[in-house]
Enzyme design. Structure first.
Site, PDB file in Angstrom:
ATOM      1  NE  ARG A 192      37.852  39.058  25.254  1.00 30.79           N
ATOM      2  CZ  ARG A 192      38.184  38.418  26.359  1.00 30.79           C
ATOM      3  NH1 ARG A 192      37.401  37.514  26.856  1.00 30.79           N
ATOM      4  NH2 ARG A 192      39.320  38.664  26.953  1.00 30.79           N
TER       5      ARG A 192
ATOM      6  NE  ARG B  48      38.046  38.175  43.700  1.00 32.25           N
ATOM      7  CZ  ARG B  48      37.596  38.123  42.455  1.00 32.25           C
ATOM      8  NH1 ARG B  48      36.414  38.587  42.160  1.00 32.25           N
ATOM      9  NH2 ARG B  48      38.355  37.614  41.507  1.00 32.25           N
TER      10      ARG B  48
ATOM     11  NE  ARG C  45      42.357  37.293  35.918  1.00 28.17           N
ATOM     12  CZ  ARG C  45      42.375  37.019  37.219  1.00 28.17           C
ATOM     13  NH1 ARG C  45      42.708  35.829  37.642  1.00 28.17           N
ATOM     14  NH2 ARG C  45      42.071  37.950  38.111  1.00 28.17           N
TER      15      ARG C  45
ATOM     16  CE  LYS D 210      34.465  44.348  31.445  1.00 26.50           C
ATOM     17  NZ  LYS D 210      33.446  43.301  31.203  1.00 26.50           N
TER      18      LYS D 210
ATOM     19  NE  ARG E 153      38.344  32.912  43.884  1.00 28.92           N
ATOM     20  CZ  ARG E 153      37.038  33.175  43.826  1.00 28.92           C
ATOM     21  NH1 ARG E 153      36.170  32.278  44.222  1.00 28.92           N
ATOM     22  NH2 ARG E 153      36.589  34.317  43.369  1.00 28.92           N
TER      23      ARG E 153
END
Ligand SMILES: [Zn+2]
Length: 211
Positions: free
Chosen positions: A86, A125, A168, A13, A157
């Site tokens: 949202r 990541r 999430r 995005k 992380r």
């Protein structure tokens, strides 16, 4: 042309937002980034967004967003809405605001990506524990396996671990699904396969917009 850009984390995005706003001359309004910036100097906001992880009341976000729009998109500049609206109520508030300005939402682009692919991209990541540089084992490899250019060790992380990512994503789908249905009924939703390469996704969006 005012556009809403929707898509879960890992859907590309941010990249498409940059490319689209440049190509179409839109002001990129990244509401998530703006709220994070504001919360640095606002303890109450910081607590709501970062500690509780809750969403702000619709009217409050609306007030923040319209104030921000007056600052960065005056004179009826066209807007790329990123991270807002949202939900259906947020959509209706902004839709009415735009109508009063003599304009409207022209399209809502939804970057569709399966949970599995999203998890694959995000869990690749790695962050340097010395300088904070960010790498990606799929798209942005480090110079040496496990190490940053500065020599620091690369770490994953906690937020980028599959279990946390899935949580999430579930929250994102739960919040956004009703809005996606609503936008379909409004006749402005454009669903694009976000798993395709960046340039193909971009060209598909442009052609679906009739550009
Ligand atoms: Zn480093």
């Amino acid at each position: 042309m005012n556009i809403i850009l929707l898509g879960p984390q890992g859907s590309g995005k941010g990249t498409q937002a940059r490319m689209l706003s440049e190509k179409l001359g839109l002001v990129h309004v990244d509401v998530g980034a703006h709220l994070r910036n504001l919360s640095k100097n606002d303890q109450k906001l910081d607590k709501i967004i970062n500690e509780i992880g809750a969403l702000l009341p619709d009217k409050e976000v609306f007030a923040i967003v319209t104030k921000y729009l007056k600052e960065i998109a005056p004179d009826g500049r066209n807007i790329l809405f990123d991270g807002y609206p949202r939900g259906i109520r947020q959509y209706n508030l902004m839709k009415n605001w735009l109508i009063k300005k003599g304009t409207k939402f022209d399209a809502a682009i939804y970057l569709d990506i399966k949970e599995k692919e999203s998890v694959r991209r995000l869990s690749a990541r790695r962050v340097c524990c010395q300088c904070g540089a960010i790498y990606n084992l799929i798209t942005n490899l480090p110079p040496r396996k496990g190490y940053c250019a500065c020599g620091g060790r690369l770490m994953q992380r906690e937020d980028d671990k599959p279990r946390v990512i899935r949580k999430r994503l579930a929250l994102y789908y739960q919040q956004t699904a009703p809005l996606v249905d609503f936008l379909t009924n409004e006749g402005i939703l454009i669903r694009v396969d976000g798993e395709k390469p960046i340039e193909i996704v971009f060209q598909t969006i442009l052609s679906r917009l009739g550009i």
